[in-house]
Design an enzyme around this catalytic site. Structure first.
Site, PDB file in Angstrom:
ATOM      1  CE1 TYR A 151      11.198 -50.474  21.672  1.00 54.04           C
ATOM      2  CE2 TYR A 151      13.496 -49.800  21.822  1.00 54.04           C
ATOM      3  CZ  TYR A 151      12.379 -50.075  21.060  1.00 54.04           C
ATOM      4  OH  TYR A 151      12.437 -49.952  19.695  1.00 54.04           O
ATOM      5  CE  LYS A 188      19.980 -47.413  22.739  1.00 52.00           C
ATOM      6  NZ  LYS A 188      18.904 -48.094  23.383  1.00 52.00           N
ATOM      7  CG  ASP A 244      17.988 -55.437  26.115  1.00 56.38           C
ATOM      8  OD1 ASP A 244      19.104 -55.048  25.700  1.00 56.38           O
ATOM      9  OD2 ASP A 244      16.907 -55.065  25.622  1.00 56.38           O
TER      10      ASP A 244
HETATM   11  C1  PLP Z   1      17.831 -48.989  22.547  1.00 58.63           C
HETATM   12  C2  PLP Z   1      17.465 -50.294  23.121  1.00 58.63           C
HETATM   13  C3  PLP Z   1      17.146 -51.398  22.310  1.00 58.63           C
HETATM   14  C4  PLP Z   1      16.990 -51.281  20.821  1.00 58.63           C
HETATM   15  O1  PLP Z   1      18.193 -50.965  20.195  1.00 58.63           O
HETATM   16  P1  PLP Z   1      18.137 -50.368  18.697  1.00 58.63           P
HETATM   17  O2  PLP Z   1      19.588 -50.264  18.322  1.00 58.63           O
HETATM   18  O3  PLP Z   1      17.436 -49.048  18.802  1.00 58.63           O
HETATM   19  O4  PLP Z   1      17.400 -51.334  17.859  1.00 58.63           O
HETATM   20  C5  PLP Z   1      16.951 -52.622  22.916  1.00 58.63           C
HETATM   21  N1  PLP Z   1      17.042 -52.753  24.235  1.00 58.63           N
HETATM   22  C6  PLP Z   1      17.332 -51.723  25.053  1.00 58.63           C
HETATM   23  C7  PLP Z   1      17.442 -51.944  26.531  1.00 58.63           C
HETATM   24  C8  PLP Z   1      17.535 -50.448  24.526  1.00 58.63           C
HETATM   25  O5  PLP Z   1      17.775 -49.419  25.347  1.00 58.63           O
END
Ligand code: PLP
Length: 427
Positions: A142, A265, A237
């Site tokens: 994701y 995060k 990512d």
């Molecule tokens: C949570 C997440 C996102 C999206 O981040 P948001 O702050 O919710 O938009 C993108 N990539 C990864 C790997 C994630 O865990």
């Protein structure tokens, strides 16, 4: 009716599904989501004032535990001096310098307000830098909810995918190739067919959005080699794994250098902060230096940056990640032992402050394996643990998180609860 039930009913009247992000609605486990009124250390309290040991941690950011006094202090101090200026601040330089100093792959970095913005911007930058259109992503990873990333594999390998959301036109995802995680041969095939139009690969270098799935030996190295050979950019990512699995994210654990990295995060310490960064020659394509447009009214928000900076400082304390890893290991191993003793098909894995729980006999290495878990038993486990005051992610396909506040007593209390629940599941 509990207060949670009342609030959920009320929320559902004016908020779609009663929530501002879908997984919060408990749809995949059933029941009423807990409305949280406060949190401290390893605990959250719901609207009925029931206390839970929290293994969601705001889906990753709460790595120091909730409402850490030092973070609360700097947020209050920053707020007094103004909430947002829309002009540069010294704090932004400091956090950029800290991120660049900690992650050697990052020479320059730009702040945004979410992980979604970070990945969306990184992909635009990769396309702008390479002058190419196509991107490779892996099913089960994701990367936020930008249009071109809401796509799943099509019927055949190397055919273009199907949108995973309505409202995303086929044309928007025509340039997204969706391959299987840990399947390097499919990436080689994609480059053989489309190599001169592939701008980048974006990958969760340890996947945390299909439960926890680690990269197979040679997978990330292979991606690095293929990108270099074909002039594509490798985007890690690390929105979830950055400063979560270790002091330098997955790139530090593996020694593999991506061209671009996305973060969010943990780097916001609970406030909205995201970032994308990498090699200076690539980053200099971003406006105002280059032609890749990217902007944000609240980017580098002074209150959020203060929380992020203070968080990153506390993470640098010697032994921080050793402690976190030890607590995750005790939890994962302890749960596995108790499940096995009760005769429940279960295993667990962990890395740094992240863990995966699987209702199957072996740790999964692919999305198909992760999906092949006993979901019904997971649901019963989830609710029975919730009844015993342990709040796990309300989905069988999310990683869990421990924080620095999850001390030995908290882990033991969790294991004691699980021992009873596993016995119940079998009974
Ligand atoms: C949570 C997440 C996102 C999206 O981040 P948001 O702050 O919710 O938009 C993108 N990539 C990864 C790997 C994630 O865990």
């Amino acid at each position: 009716m509990s207060r949670n039930d009342q609030l959920f009913e009320r929320a559902s009247r004016t908020i779609p599904g009663g929530v501002n992000s879908p997984v919060r609605a408990f749809r995949s486990v059933g029941g009423t989501p807990r409305f949280i009124q406060r949190a401290h250390g390893p605990y959250v309290w719901d609207a009925d004032d029931t206390r839970y040991i929290d293994y969601v941690g705001s889906w990753g950011p709460a790595i120091l535990g909730h409402a850490h006094p030092e973070i609360v202090r700097v947020v209050q101090e920053a707020a007094v001096h103004g909430l947002s200026f829309g002009a540069p601040t010294e704090g932004e330089i400091e956090i950029a310098e800290v991120i660049a100093a900690r992650l050697p792959s990052i020479e320059k970095v730009r702040l945004v307000s979410s992980g979604t913005e970070a990945t969306m911007s990184a992909i635009r930058l990769a396309r702008g830098h390479t002058g190419r259109n196509k991107i490779i992503k892996f099913e089960g990873c994701y990367h936020g909810h930008a249009d071109s990333l809401l796509v799943k594999a099509g019927s055949g390998m190397l055919t273009f995918g199907n949108p995973t959301s309505s409202g995303v036109p086929e044309e928007f995802i025509r340039h997204t190739l969706v391959l299987n995680y840990n399947d390097l041969a499919s990436v080689e095939a994609a480059f053989a067919t489309h190599g001169d139009d592939i701008a980048c690969i974006i990958v969760e270098p340890i996947a945390g959005n299909m439960n926890l799935v680690k990269p197979a030996a040679g997978f990330l190295e292979g991606l690095r080699t293929l990108c270099t050979r074909h002039g594509a950019l490798l985007i890690f990512d690390e929105v979830m794994t950055g400063f979560r699995v270790g002091p330098q994210g997955v790139q530090g654990l593996t020694g593999i250098t991506p061209d671009l990295t996305t973060l969010a995060k943990v780097i916001g310490g609970g406030m909205p902060v995201g970032a994308f960064g990498g090699r200076a020659d690539i980053m200099d394509n971003v406006a105002p230096l280059g032609g890749v447009y990217q902007a944000g009214t609240l980017s580098g928000n002074p209150v959020a940056v203060a929380a992020g900076l203070a968080t990153l400082e506390l993470l640098a304390k010697p032994g921080f990640y050793e402690f976190l890893s030890r607590q995750s290991a005790t939890l994962a191993n302890g749960l596995t032992e108790r499940a096995r003793a009760a005769g429940v098909s279960f295993c667990a894995d962990h890395v740094g402050g992240m863990f995966g729980l699987y209702f199957r006999d072996a740790v999964p290495t692919t999305l198909d394996e992760a999906a092949d878990s006993d979901i019904e038993t997971f649901k019963r486990f989830f609710h029975a643990m919730l009844d015993k005051g342990v709040y796990l992610a309300p989905s069988a396909f999310e990683a869990g998180f421990v924080s620095a506040a999850h001390d030995d007593a908290v882990i033991q209390e969790t294991l004691d609860a699980a021992e009873q629940v596993f016995a119940q599941l079998k009974g």
